[in-house]
Design a protein around this motif. Sequence first.
Motif, PDB file in Angstrom:
ATOM      1  N   LEU A 110     -39.412   6.013   4.641  1.00 14.52           N
ATOM      2  CA  LEU A 110     -39.355   4.562   4.470  1.00 14.52           C
ATOM      3  C   LEU A 110     -40.166   3.842   5.542  1.00 14.52           C
ATOM      4  CD1 LEU A 110     -35.592   4.067   3.517  1.00 14.52           C
ATOM      5  CD2 LEU A 110     -37.575   3.791   2.021  1.00 14.52           C
ATOM      6  N   VAL A 111     -40.097   4.316   6.777  1.00 16.55           N
ATOM      7  CA  VAL A 111     -40.866   3.697   7.856  1.00 16.55           C
ATOM      8  C   VAL A 111     -42.363   3.840   7.596  1.00 16.55           C
ATOM      9  CG1 VAL A 111     -41.477   3.863  10.300  1.00 16.55           C
ATOM     10  CG2 VAL A 111     -39.077   3.912   9.607  1.00 16.55           C
ATOM     11  N   ALA A 112     -42.793   5.046   7.213  1.00 11.69           N
ATOM     12  CA  ALA A 112     -44.221   5.289   6.953  1.00 11.69           C
ATOM     13  C   ALA A 112     -44.709   4.482   5.755  1.00 11.69           C
ATOM     14  CB  ALA A 112     -44.453   6.783   6.724  1.00 11.69           C
ATOM     15  N   LEU A 113     -43.917   4.460   4.690  1.00  9.24           N
ATOM     16  CA  LEU A 113     -44.313   3.700   3.503  1.00  9.24           C
ATOM     17  C   LEU A 113     -44.370   2.213   3.802  1.00  9.24           C
ATOM     18  CD1 LEU A 113     -44.893   3.685   0.434  1.00  9.24           C
ATOM     19  CD2 LEU A 113     -42.428   3.432   0.073  1.00  9.24           C
ATOM     20  N   GLY A 114     -43.366   1.704   4.493  1.00  8.87           N
ATOM     21  CA  GLY A 114     -43.356   0.292   4.845  1.00  8.87           C
ATOM     22  C   GLY A 114     -44.518  -0.075   5.748  1.00  8.87           C
ATOM     23  N   PHE A 115     -44.818   0.777   6.712  1.00  8.39           N
ATOM     24  CA  PHE A 115     -45.952   0.545   7.614  1.00  8.39           C
ATOM     25  C   PHE A 115     -47.250   0.393   6.825  1.00  8.39           C
ATOM     26  CE2 PHE A 115     -49.522   2.774   9.690  1.00  8.39           C
ATOM     27  CZ  PHE A 115     -49.805   1.861  10.692  1.00  8.39           C
ATOM     28  N   ALA A 116     -47.505   1.324   5.916  1.00  2.96           N
ATOM     29  CA  ALA A 116     -48.750   1.292   5.139  1.00  2.96           C
ATOM     30  C   ALA A 116     -48.815   0.069   4.221  1.00  2.96           C
ATOM     31  CB  ALA A 116     -48.878   2.580   4.333  1.00  2.96           C
ATOM     32  N   LEU A 117     -47.719  -0.224   3.535  1.00  4.02           N
ATOM     33  CA  LEU A 117     -47.731  -1.323   2.577  1.00  4.02           C
ATOM     34  C   LEU A 117     -47.763  -2.688   3.270  1.00  4.02           C
ATOM     35  CD1 LEU A 117     -45.260  -0.039  -0.170  1.00  4.02           C
ATOM     36  CD2 LEU A 117     -47.761  -0.053  -0.185  1.00  4.02           C
ATOM     37  N   PHE A 118     -46.982  -2.866   4.333  1.00  6.04           N
ATOM     38  CA  PHE A 118     -47.016  -4.140   5.036  1.00  6.04           C
ATOM     39  C   PHE A 118     -48.397  -4.399   5.635  1.00  6.04           C
ATOM     40  CE2 PHE A 118     -42.249  -3.669   5.510  1.00  6.04           C
ATOM     41  CZ  PHE A 118     -41.961  -4.725   4.667  1.00  6.04           C
ATOM     42  N   LEU A 119     -49.020  -3.347   6.155  1.00 11.33           N
ATOM     43  CA  LEU A 119     -50.370  -3.500   6.707  1.00 11.33           C
ATOM     44  C   LEU A 119     -51.353  -3.871   5.602  1.00 11.33           C
ATOM     45  CD1 LEU A 119     -52.027  -3.265   9.308  1.00 11.33           C
ATOM     46  CD2 LEU A 119     -52.405  -0.847   8.761  1.00 11.33           C
ATOM     47  N   LEU A 120     -51.192  -3.251   4.435  1.00 12.61           N
ATOM     48  CA  LEU A 120     -52.065  -3.545   3.295  1.00 12.61           C
ATOM     49  C   LEU A 120     -51.866  -4.974   2.792  1.00 12.61           C
ATOM     50  CD1 LEU A 120     -54.021  -2.614   1.028  1.00 12.61           C
ATOM     51  CD2 LEU A 120     -51.996  -1.834  -0.229  1.00 12.61           C
ATOM     52  N   PHE A 121     -50.612  -5.395   2.678  1.00  9.01           N
ATOM     53  CA  PHE A 121     -50.310  -6.712   2.114  1.00  9.01           C
ATOM     54  C   PHE A 121     -50.671  -7.870   3.048  1.00  9.01           C
ATOM     55  CE2 PHE A 121     -46.632  -4.546  -0.357  1.00  9.01           C
ATOM     56  CZ  PHE A 121     -47.556  -4.077  -1.292  1.00  9.01           C
ATOM     57  N   GLU A 122     -50.656  -7.628   4.367  1.00  5.43           N
ATOM     58  CA  GLU A 122     -50.808  -8.722   5.322  1.00  5.43           C
ATOM     59  C   GLU A 122     -52.129  -8.738   6.085  1.00  5.43           C
ATOM     60  OE1 GLU A 122     -48.687 -11.267   5.726  1.00  5.43           O
ATOM     61  OE2 GLU A 122     -47.440 -10.428   4.134  1.00  5.43           O
ATOM     62  N   HIS A 123     -52.952  -7.716   5.933  1.00  2.94           N
ATOM     63  CA  HIS A 123     -54.125  -7.637   6.808  1.00  2.94           C
ATOM     64  C   HIS A 123     -55.135  -8.766   6.548  1.00  2.94           C
ATOM     65  CE1 HIS A 123     -56.094  -5.855   3.299  1.00  2.94           C
ATOM     66  NE2 HIS A 123     -57.248  -5.973   3.936  1.00  2.94           N
ATOM     67  N   ASN A 124     -55.080  -9.386   5.350  1.00  2.00           N
ATOM     68  CA  ASN A 124     -55.974 -10.505   5.055  1.00  2.00           C
ATOM     69  C   ASN A 124     -55.237 -11.844   4.988  1.00  2.00           C
ATOM     70  OD1 ASN A 124     -58.449  -9.151   4.925  1.00  2.00           O
ATOM     71  ND2 ASN A 124     -58.098  -8.520   2.793  1.00  2.00           N
ATOM     72  N   ASN A 125     -53.969 -11.871   5.357  1.00  2.00           N
ATOM     73  CA  ASN A 125     -53.191 -13.103   5.313  1.00  2.00           C
ATOM     74  C   ASN A 125     -53.506 -13.939   6.558  1.00  2.00           C
ATOM     75  OD1 ASN A 125     -51.303 -15.142   5.146  1.00  2.00           O
ATOM     76  ND2 ASN A 125     -49.522 -13.797   4.990  1.00  2.00           N
ATOM     77  N   PRO A 126     -54.160 -15.082   6.400  1.00  2.96           N
ATOM     78  CA  PRO A 126     -54.568 -15.870   7.585  1.00  2.96           C
ATOM     79  C   PRO A 126     -53.400 -16.438   8.373  1.00  2.96           C
ATOM     80  CG  PRO A 126     -54.936 -17.124   5.562  1.00  2.96           C
ATOM     81  CD  PRO A 126     -54.551 -15.725   5.134  1.00  2.96           C
ATOM     82  N   ARG A 127     -52.196 -16.443   7.799  1.00  5.20           N
ATOM     83  CA  ARG A 127     -51.035 -16.990   8.499  1.00  5.20           C
ATOM     84  C   ARG A 127     -50.289 -15.935   9.301  1.00  5.20           C
ATOM     85  NH1 ARG A 127     -47.680 -20.190   4.050  1.00  5.20           N
ATOM     86  NH2 ARG A 127     -48.003 -18.205   2.973  1.00  5.20           N
ATOM     87  N   THR A 128     -50.628 -14.646   9.101  1.00 11.91           N
ATOM     88  CA  THR A 128     -49.943 -13.580   9.845  1.00 11.91           C
ATOM     89  C   THR A 128     -50.951 -12.660  10.539  1.00 11.91           C
ATOM     90  OG1 THR A 128     -49.813 -12.237   7.810  1.00 11.91           O
ATOM     91  CG2 THR A 128     -47.917 -13.631   8.343  1.00 11.91           C
TER      92      THR A 128
END
Length: 465
Positions: free
Chosen positions: A250-268
């Motif tokens: 869960l930690v590894a999956l969350g790490f990969a997905l959160f990084l993918l979802f937020e890496h282009n979010n200008p607010r985060t």
Amino acid sequence: MGETFMAPAFKKRGISPAQILVFGFGGMILIGAFLLSLPAAVADGQSLRFFDALFTATSAVCVTGLSVFNVGATLSLFGQVILLVLIQLGGIGFMTMTSLLYMMIGRRFTLRDRLIIQNSMTQNSVSDSRLQGVVRMTRDIVVMTAVIELCVFLAYAARFVPLFGVSRGLYCSIFQAVSSFCNSGFDVFGAGTGLQPYLGDPVIYIATISAMSLGGIGFYVLLDLYRKLRNKRHRFMLHTKTVLCVSLFLVALGFALFLLFEHNNPRTLGRDDVPIQDKASWALFHSVSARTAGFAAVPQGDLTPASKILTVIYMFIGASPSGTGGGIKTTTVALMLLFIFSIIRGRDDVILFGRRIDNAVVLRSVAIVALGILFVFTAIIIVSLIEYERPITLSDTIYEVVSSFGTVGMTSAVTANFTDASRAVFIILMYGGRVGIFTFTMALAARLENRSSRVRYPKDRIMIG
């Protein structure tokens, strides 16, 4: 062994171990609410509304972290100490602290006491549990908690004392060490930003993420890991293997997905001033904190919709059994998924690490997930109706409801923006999520230990799908 004595022992007294645990947590909450409502508990000497004190006490005992006011700025030193005690009691459990008091005054543990302690630690779900080891287990839990919190305190003190001075730095270190290990999400910095300004420090970052992880995997796993350190030939329990594998996944999956979802979010994380290593550290921190503590590295309202959905799923799953977090638990989800895969593959049994899992445990895991979903969806509908004419979005409602149930404490809105009626729903969610949806429901029905009433009816079939 527990099932042999439990039913007759409690049938005569009319109260089950599960009910004692439910009422015990409820008693702690009421006492805490009364103390927090005293004028001495507030910095300006003005009493809190009892309902606000009740909400805060519930959030502390249920190690959630949701609050309708800034704890560091509103509560006096007395009020903050009361809050800290409630967090500690809620983190290690009602019966664990009661057992410690028994040992301090020299009182002997009766069979009834041992059964209640066993039920509070969900020890009946571990294959090698024994009643005679319950007291020793309690002592080990208390010692382990003290050692871990001391280590985290020393790490925090190395950074907070230079920042705030000796007295303030040591106090913040103590509070934060307990709050992090107990996965409560509270802080007393008073700025309203929590740990966010300090997570750039590698010592604070590592100390916090380590404390959250150790508290979340559960005391059984920690004790099993300790035995492995002392004896290399010691073989991990099936429970330990399952918790570690599921938690790491869960930690590894969350790490990969959160990084993918937020890496282009200008607010985060999509800002130009955020280096790649900070993006990775934030994604890892959020992956851990979303299931347990609720400390936020960035404002949760700024997350992308995909990140919010994933966070909601993680909050619903929660920590592991006998840990300091809430939710439906990692092993529960694992058994439910394995049960589904077994059905798809045409197998009658659930196999895990070469072992067949008892069907009663598997079916119980499915029931817990179903009850949790029903509990959450009902709360979402109720809160949505309450807040229908107010500027509270559905996504904020879902986030707050699941955060309360999972006792995580993350919020994409502001908890104070919800009405008292909605906060009453959150209190019930936090209480049910911490005590455990299965234990909570079965305690009210008074059926958990009563097996004599089971009646088997003729078998028949209906069409499904």
